[in-house]
Design a protein around this motif. Structure first.
Motif, PDB file in Angstrom:
ATOM      1  N   HIS A   7       0.887  -1.309   0.075  1.00  0.00           N
ATOM      2  CA  HIS A   7       0.028  -0.026   0.035  1.00  0.00           C
ATOM      3  C   HIS A   7       1.046   1.267   0.133  1.00  0.00           C
ATOM      4  O   HIS A   7       1.763   1.365   0.563  1.00  0.00           O
ATOM      5  N   VAL A   8       0.343   2.277  -0.910  1.00  0.00           N
ATOM      6  CA  VAL A   8       1.142   3.479  -0.657  1.00  0.00           C
ATOM      7  C   VAL A   8       1.364   4.118   0.678  1.00  0.00           C
ATOM      8  O   VAL A   8       0.653   3.589   1.639  1.00  0.00           O
ATOM      9  N   GLY A   9       2.544   4.457   1.001  1.00  0.00           N
ATOM     10  CA  GLY A   9       2.931   5.229   2.131  1.00  0.00           C
ATOM     11  C   GLY A   9       3.650   4.556   2.937  1.00  0.00           C
ATOM     12  O   GLY A   9       4.422   4.844   3.885  1.00  0.00           O
ATOM     13  N   GLY A  10       4.320   3.082   2.448  1.00  0.00           N
ATOM     14  CA  GLY A  10       5.210   2.406   3.334  1.00  0.00           C
ATOM     15  C   GLY A  10       6.492   2.162   2.485  1.00  0.00           C
ATOM     16  O   GLY A  10       7.321   1.131   2.544  1.00  0.00           O
ATOM     17  N   THR A  11       7.074   3.239   2.049  1.00  0.00           N
ATOM     18  CA  THR A  11       8.092   3.143   1.417  1.00  0.00           C
ATOM     19  C   THR A  11       9.297   4.308   1.552  1.00  0.00           C
ATOM     20  O   THR A  11      10.360   4.439   1.030  1.00  0.00           O
ATOM     21  N   GLY A  12       8.919   5.014   2.714  1.00  0.00           N
ATOM     22  CA  GLY A  12       9.826   5.998   2.995  1.00  0.00           C
ATOM     23  C   GLY A  12       9.790   7.180   1.996  1.00  0.00           C
ATOM     24  O   GLY A  12       8.565   7.291   1.337  1.00  0.00           O
ATOM     25  N   ASP A  13      10.580   8.067   1.908  1.00  0.00           N
ATOM     26  CA  ASP A  13      10.374   9.217   0.856  1.00  0.00           C
ATOM     27  C   ASP A  13      10.123   8.741  -0.646  1.00  0.00           C
ATOM     28  O   ASP A  13      11.125   7.928  -0.997  1.00  0.00           O
TER      29      ASP A  13
ATOM     30  N   GLY B  14      -1.407  -8.086  -4.053  1.00  0.00           N
ATOM     31  CA  GLY B  14      -2.337  -7.058  -4.140  1.00  0.00           C
ATOM     32  C   GLY B  14      -1.397  -5.637  -4.096  1.00  0.00           C
ATOM     33  O   GLY B  14      -0.763  -5.466  -3.158  1.00  0.00           O
ATOM     34  N   VAL B  15      -1.419  -4.722  -5.138  1.00  0.00           N
ATOM     35  CA  VAL B  15      -0.625  -3.630  -5.145  1.00  0.00           C
ATOM     36  C   VAL B  15      -1.728  -2.517  -5.129  1.00  0.00           C
ATOM     37  O   VAL B  15      -2.450  -2.117  -6.063  1.00  0.00           O
ATOM     38  N   ILE B  16      -1.889  -1.881  -3.863  1.00  0.00           N
ATOM     39  CA  ILE B  16      -3.160  -0.905  -3.602  1.00  0.00           C
ATOM     40  C   ILE B  16      -2.731   0.447  -3.237  1.00  0.00           C
ATOM     41  O   ILE B  16      -1.680   0.991  -2.565  1.00  0.00           O
ATOM     42  N   GLU B  17      -3.395   1.310  -4.086  1.00  0.00           N
ATOM     43  CA  GLU B  17      -3.246   2.644  -3.856  1.00  0.00           C
ATOM     44  C   GLU B  17      -2.153   3.203  -4.317  1.00  0.00           C
ATOM     45  O   GLU B  17      -1.326   4.124  -4.130  1.00  0.00           O
ATOM     46  N   GLN B  18      -1.502   2.690  -5.422  1.00  0.00           N
ATOM     47  CA  GLN B  18      -0.328   2.960  -5.998  1.00  0.00           C
ATOM     48  C   GLN B  18      -0.495   2.982  -7.519  1.00  0.00           C
ATOM     49  O   GLN B  18       0.453   3.133  -8.373  1.00  0.00           O
ATOM     50  N   GLY B  19      -1.834   3.105  -7.818  1.00  0.00           N
ATOM     51  CA  GLY B  19      -2.152   3.505  -9.372  1.00  0.00           C
ATOM     52  C   GLY B  19      -1.726   2.065 -10.325  1.00  0.00           C
ATOM     53  O   GLY B  19      -1.259   1.151  -9.644  1.00  0.00           O
ATOM     54  N   ALA B  20      -2.062   2.174 -11.607  1.00  0.00           N
ATOM     55  CA  ALA B  20      -2.057   1.189 -12.341  1.00  0.00           C
ATOM     56  C   ALA B  20      -1.611   1.755 -13.800  1.00  0.00           C
ATOM     57  O   ALA B  20      -1.520   0.935 -14.559  1.00  0.00           O
ATOM     58  N   ILE B  21      -1.577   2.948 -14.039  1.00  0.00           N
ATOM     59  CA  ILE B  21      -1.500   3.467 -15.130  1.00  0.00           C
ATOM     60  C   ILE B  21      -0.010   2.935 -15.578  1.00  0.00           C
ATOM     61  O   ILE B  21       0.325   3.065 -16.771  1.00  0.00           O
ATOM     62  N   TRP B  22       0.941   2.695 -14.754  1.00  0.00           N
ATOM     63  CA  TRP B  22       2.441   2.319 -15.190  1.00  0.00           C
ATOM     64  C   TRP B  22       2.336   0.927 -15.446  1.00  0.00           C
ATOM     65  O   TRP B  22       3.575   0.402 -15.869  1.00  0.00           O
ATOM     66  N   VAL B  23       1.468   0.175 -15.320  1.00  0.00           N
ATOM     67  CA  VAL B  23       1.408  -1.276 -15.079  1.00  0.00           C
ATOM     68  C   VAL B  23       1.874  -1.813 -16.689  1.00  0.00           C
ATOM     69  O   VAL B  23       2.884  -2.680 -16.942  1.00  0.00           O
ATOM     70  N   PRO B  24       1.131  -1.407 -17.785  1.00  0.00           N
ATOM     71  CA  PRO B  24       1.631  -1.907 -19.243  1.00  0.00           C
ATOM     72  C   PRO B  24       3.010  -1.736 -19.451  1.00  0.00           C
ATOM     73  O   PRO B  24       3.539  -2.618 -20.026  1.00  0.00           O
ATOM     74  N   SER B  25       3.638  -0.485 -19.184  1.00  0.00           N
ATOM     75  CA  SER B  25       5.081  -0.178 -19.691  1.00  0.00           C
ATOM     76  C   SER B  25       5.756  -1.087 -18.578  1.00  0.00           C
ATOM     77  O   SER B  25       7.167  -1.294 -19.140  1.00  0.00           O
ATOM     78  N   TRP B  26       5.529  -1.083 -17.422  1.00  0.00           N
ATOM     79  CA  TRP B  26       6.424  -1.671 -16.511  1.00  0.00           C
ATOM     80  C   TRP B  26       6.261  -3.501 -16.970  1.00  0.00           C
ATOM     81  O   TRP B  26       7.276  -3.933 -16.849  1.00  0.00           O
ATOM     82  N   THR B  27       5.344  -4.168 -17.374  1.00  0.00           N
ATOM     83  CA  THR B  27       5.549  -5.267 -17.827  1.00  0.00           C
ATOM     84  C   THR B  27       6.406  -5.643 -19.134  1.00  0.00           C
ATOM     85  O   THR B  27       7.146  -6.547 -19.005  1.00  0.00           O
ATOM     86  N   ARG B  28       6.221  -4.536 -19.854  1.00  0.00           N
ATOM     87  CA  ARG B  28       6.913  -4.831 -21.172  1.00  0.00           C
ATOM     88  C   ARG B  28       8.454  -4.388 -20.727  1.00  0.00           C
ATOM     89  O   ARG B  28       9.244  -4.896 -21.471  1.00  0.00           O
ATOM     90  N   GLN B  29       8.748  -3.764 -20.007  1.00  0.00           N
ATOM     91  CA  GLN B  29      10.073  -3.608 -19.488  1.00  0.00           C
ATOM     92  C   GLN B  29      10.682  -4.732 -18.780  1.00  0.00           C
ATOM     93  O   GLN B  29      11.857  -4.960 -19.145  1.00  0.00           O
ATOM     94  N   MET B  30       9.831  -5.296 -18.074  1.00  0.00           N
ATOM     95  CA  MET B  30      10.233  -6.747 -17.516  1.00  0.00           C
ATOM     96  C   MET B  30      10.268  -7.725 -18.531  1.00  0.00           C
ATOM     97  O   MET B  30      11.612  -8.593 -18.589  1.00  0.00           O
TER      98      MET B  30
END
Length: 405
Positions: A220-226, A284-300
């Protein structure tokens, strides 16, 4: 008339409690209770850690008692059906009064809510990185008691319980504790633990516990430091207000850093074979958006093709990275994300509806925003049902069984 007018079953993959000033301390063991500072309001309608003297804390406690009485008043309740999506944060029905939350679910028209804290993700992560492992575990236990207690008023409320990964040897036992206490999902930090990778084989027993219990691991968003280097904000310009009207939360520059930690963590877990070893584990990846997912999967996919000839870990995988994602990982788009495009690019399996209730960031019309995007991309009813309910059922597994009884 409930807010949900889609005609579909709707599960809410991101909802919150609003913790009162001494909520965490009240649920902590006596040995650490005095080390946990209370929370207070700030000008931006937020709560944050403080060292206020006892007199000021008593004033704040009194303010919450008055607010609790207001929530119980006939004046408040007479219009709450009309204002269920308009009232936000502590003004919202069931935001901090647990007994009121079932009524909020009825007014929202949601079949269930996966419930997170509001103010403690960053604190839990920072304590985990703070060097005092016993204290980090103690506050995690306090958090989990509070979450399970709040959600115990209604089986539709699904509690998330935090599992620190800092101590490889103790983490499996902490997962057992959380599951035994009633966790519907195991919450872990989106970023890297302080001394080892989240893909470390020593953490395999944690993922095994979740898989065996049939419940997900969630970020969930918020648990990553700055999210970004603080120097990005030293621009000589006035600080713009955030969603809450203050300076304490996300703004546009912070927003751009949100996908980084979950993207790196998930890619590492996929490449190092965690999802291969635990094919029934859901993340589950929660409250961290998903607009980045298509490009991220292609990068992987690109990384896989570039390095598979030389890395045995990649050669040992039975699926391509995007196939693991479709099989095992689910994401909540923001209402401003183009969810129809995400489904077109990544498939109907990966996206989940969420409201962020009762937070301001979730907006007053998330369903309407999502529906507009789904319609614009001609997303069929099968994919719509997956977005609003079926993907959530796949994510949550046995945690939804009490609702079917």
């Amino acid at each position: 008339m409930p807010y949900n007018q889609t005609g579909l079953l709707v599960h809410d993959a991101d909802a919150h409690i609003m913790e009162t000033p001494t909520w965490l301390r009240d649920h902590a063991d006596p040995g650490i209770r005095d080390r946990i500072q209370p929370l207070r309001y700030t000008s931006g309608n937020e709560l944050r850690q403080t060292g206020d003297p006892d007199e000021q804390l008593r004033d704040l406690d009194g303010a919450f008692e008055r607010l609790r009485a207001r929530h119980a008043s006939s004046e408040y309740r007479s219009v709450e059906a009309d204002e269920i999506m308009a009232r936000k944060n502590f003004a919202a029905t069931g935001s901090f009064v647990a007994d009121d939350r079932p009524r909020a679910l009825d007014l929202l028209g949601f079949a269930s809510q996966l419930v997170f804290n509001t103010f403690h993700n960053r604190r839990l992560r920072d304590w985990e990185h703070g060097g005092d492992v016993d204290f980090a575990i103690g506050v995690a236990r306090a958090h989990n008691r509070g979450m399970v207690e709040f959600c115990s008023v209604d089986p539709r409320l699904l509690a998330t319980c935090y599992v620190p990964l800092v101590d490889i040897e103790r983490a499996p036992g902490l997962a057992d504790e959380a599951i035994g206490a009633g966790a519907a999902a195991l919450l872990v930090a989106s970023g890297c633990p302080p001394t080892h990778s989240p893909s470390h084989v020593g953490l395999d027993p944690v993922w095994a516990r979740a898989q065996e219990a049939g419940i997900p691991v969630v970020f969930h968003v918020g648990g990553t430091g700055d999210l970004v280097d603080a120097n990005y904000f030293r621009n000589g310009l006035p600080i713009p207000p955030d969603f809450h009207g203050g300076e304490e939360n996300f703004r546009s520059v912070d927003y751009m850093g949100i996908p980084g930690p979950p993207a790196q963590t998930l890619a590492t877990m996929i490449f190092d074979g965690v999802l291969e070893r635990f094919p029934d584990l859901r993340i589950g990846v929660i409250e961290q958006g998903a607009i980045w997912v298509p490009s991220w999967t292609r990068q992987m996919e690109s990384a896989f093709d570039a390095f598979a000839r030389h890395e045995e870990r990649l050669q040992a995988l039975s699926l391509r990275p995007s196939e693991y994602v479709r099989r095992q990982v689910r994401f909540t788009p923001y209402p401003t994300d183009d969810v129809g495009w995400i489904i077109e690019q990544s498939g109907p399996e990966v996206s989940l509806f969420s409201s962020d209730y009762p937070h301001v960031e979730g907006g007053r019309r998330p369903i309407e925003r999502f529906e507009a995007s789904l319609a614009a991309h001609n997303i069929d009813n099968h994919a719509r049902r997956r977005f609003y309910a079926d993907n959530f059922a796949d994510l949550m597994g046995s945690a939804l069984e009490p609702l079917a009884a």
